[in-house]
Scaffold this active site. Sequence first.
Site, PDB file in Angstrom:
ATOM      1  N   GLY A  28       0.820  -1.201   0.000  1.00 49.21           N
ATOM      2  CA  GLY A  28       0.000   0.000   0.000  1.00 49.21           C
ATOM      3  C   GLY A  28       0.851   1.247   0.000  1.00 49.21           C
ATOM      4  O   GLY A  28       2.069   1.199   0.209  1.00 49.21           O
ATOM      5  N   LYS A  34      -0.253   0.297   6.896  1.00 52.36           N
ATOM      6  CA  LYS A  34       0.384  -1.028   6.886  1.00 52.36           C
ATOM      7  C   LYS A  34       0.952  -1.410   8.245  1.00 52.36           C
ATOM      8  O   LYS A  34       0.749  -2.523   8.717  1.00 52.36           O
ATOM      9  CB  LYS A  34       1.485  -1.077   5.828  1.00 52.36           C
ATOM     10  CG  LYS A  34       1.001  -0.884   4.408  1.00 52.36           C
ATOM     11  CD  LYS A  34       2.139  -0.852   3.414  1.00 52.36           C
ATOM     12  CE  LYS A  34       3.129   0.254   3.709  1.00 52.36           C
ATOM     13  NZ  LYS A  34       2.508   1.612   3.679  1.00 52.36           N
ATOM     14  N   GLU A 127       5.755  -6.545   5.676  1.00 52.11           N
ATOM     15  CA  GLU A 127       5.324  -5.178   5.415  1.00 52.11           C
ATOM     16  C   GLU A 127       6.067  -4.689   4.171  1.00 52.11           C
ATOM     17  O   GLU A 127       7.200  -4.272   4.231  1.00 52.11           O
ATOM     18  CB  GLU A 127       5.615  -4.271   6.614  1.00 52.11           C
ATOM     19  CG  GLU A 127       5.034  -2.877   6.448  1.00 52.11           C
ATOM     20  CD  GLU A 127       5.307  -1.972   7.642  1.00 52.11           C
ATOM     21  OE1 GLU A 127       4.936  -0.790   7.562  1.00 52.11           O
ATOM     22  OE2 GLU A 127       5.894  -2.437   8.638  1.00 52.11           O
ATOM     23  N   ARG A 128       5.424  -4.800   3.058  1.00 53.35           N
ATOM     24  CA  ARG A 128       5.964  -4.580   1.714  1.00 53.35           C
ATOM     25  C   ARG A 128       6.940  -5.692   1.322  1.00 53.35           C
ATOM     26  O   ARG A 128       7.340  -6.519   2.119  1.00 53.35           O
ATOM     27  CB  ARG A 128       6.608  -3.203   1.551  1.00 53.35           C
ATOM     28  CG  ARG A 128       5.634  -2.040   1.566  1.00 53.35           C
ATOM     29  CD  ARG A 128       6.156  -0.867   0.752  1.00 53.35           C
ATOM     30  NE  ARG A 128       5.224   0.258   0.771  1.00 53.35           N
ATOM     31  CZ  ARG A 128       5.412   1.354   1.493  1.00 53.35           C
ATOM     32  NH1 ARG A 128       6.501   1.471   2.224  1.00 53.35           N
ATOM     33  NH2 ARG A 128       4.521   2.326   1.448  1.00 53.35           N
ATOM     34  N   ASP A 133       9.504  -2.524  -3.753  1.00 56.27           N
ATOM     35  CA  ASP A 133      10.750  -1.751  -3.745  1.00 56.27           C
ATOM     36  C   ASP A 133      11.119  -1.309  -5.156  1.00 56.27           C
ATOM     37  O   ASP A 133      11.422  -0.137  -5.392  1.00 56.27           O
ATOM     38  CB  ASP A 133      11.901  -2.606  -3.189  1.00 56.27           C
ATOM     39  CG  ASP A 133      12.030  -2.533  -1.687  1.00 56.27           C
ATOM     40  OD1 ASP A 133      11.658  -1.503  -1.107  1.00 56.27           O
ATOM     41  OD2 ASP A 133      12.516  -3.508  -1.090  1.00 56.27           O
ATOM     42  N   GLU A 197       9.040  12.639   6.565  1.00 53.62           N
ATOM     43  CA  GLU A 197       7.958  12.568   5.580  1.00 53.62           C
ATOM     44  C   GLU A 197       7.129  13.844   5.461  1.00 53.62           C
ATOM     45  O   GLU A 197       6.257  13.923   4.588  1.00 53.62           O
ATOM     46  CB  GLU A 197       7.020  11.408   5.937  1.00 53.62           C
ATOM     47  CG  GLU A 197       7.681  10.046   5.903  1.00 53.62           C
ATOM     48  CD  GLU A 197       6.754   8.935   6.367  1.00 53.62           C
ATOM     49  OE1 GLU A 197       7.050   7.776   6.056  1.00 53.62           O
ATOM     50  OE2 GLU A 197       5.738   9.243   7.046  1.00 53.62           O
TER      51      GLU A 197
END
Length: 260
Positions: A28, A34, A127-128, A133, A197
């Site tokens: 996501g 997540k 998680e991913r 990536d 972020e």
Amino acid sequence: MATPPKRSCPSFSASSEGTRIKKISIEGNIAAGKSTFVNILKQLCEDWEVVPEPVARWCNVQSTQDEFEELTMSQKNGGNVLQMMYEKPERWSFTFQTYACLSRIRAQLASLNGKLKDAEKPVLFFERSVYSDRYIFASNLYESECMNETEWTIYQDWHDWMNNQFGQSLELDGIIYLQATPETCLHRIYLRGRNEEQGIPLEYLEKLHYKHESWLLHRTLKTNFDYLQEVPILTLDVNEDFKDKYESLVEKVKEFLSTL
């Protein structure tokens, strides 16, 4: 968020490979939820484990609180490569994406030798994945001219080689896509307050959203990994806050796992 009690796992169909660990990636956009979701899943079942994104490595946080976050020489001596990438993407995108994928592979491989080895119906939630990536984040940075042609070619060659060496151990049995609008993600970025972020623009999230939708909803995004076209995907709408109202999402996850 109330802590749910751990309990016995739902009954899954018997696998022809016995207790082989089922590997599920939670995908996501940035701040889709997540981390919150994998932490909920981890607490629900003794046979479920999660591998969080190694953000501490990227931010150089001197923390040993998590079993997947032990310090390395690069973490002790390096800078905050996540912040460096956001502040000067043309200089640091290649460095960050390479290190992000490397640290992810290392954490996910380490988890395969963890406590799930003796579990009856083990499920490991990433998680991913190494695929997002490359095909979501690194690809977007290249298309945004934050990686030059040479860097992108080297990254793809490196990614192919790393997956040839280690990728079979990390191949996915399923993907759970946490779908949220870019506007929702931008609001959650503000709420969680991660310093690195705070300068992310909506346009950046919109580009990532488009790539996620192409890959996981419309399945039109092409990759070098043919098996991904057949991997089952569960899409969950997470635009509403689910921290304290997660039961319906969890039921969908259980039903999804029972089909794998």
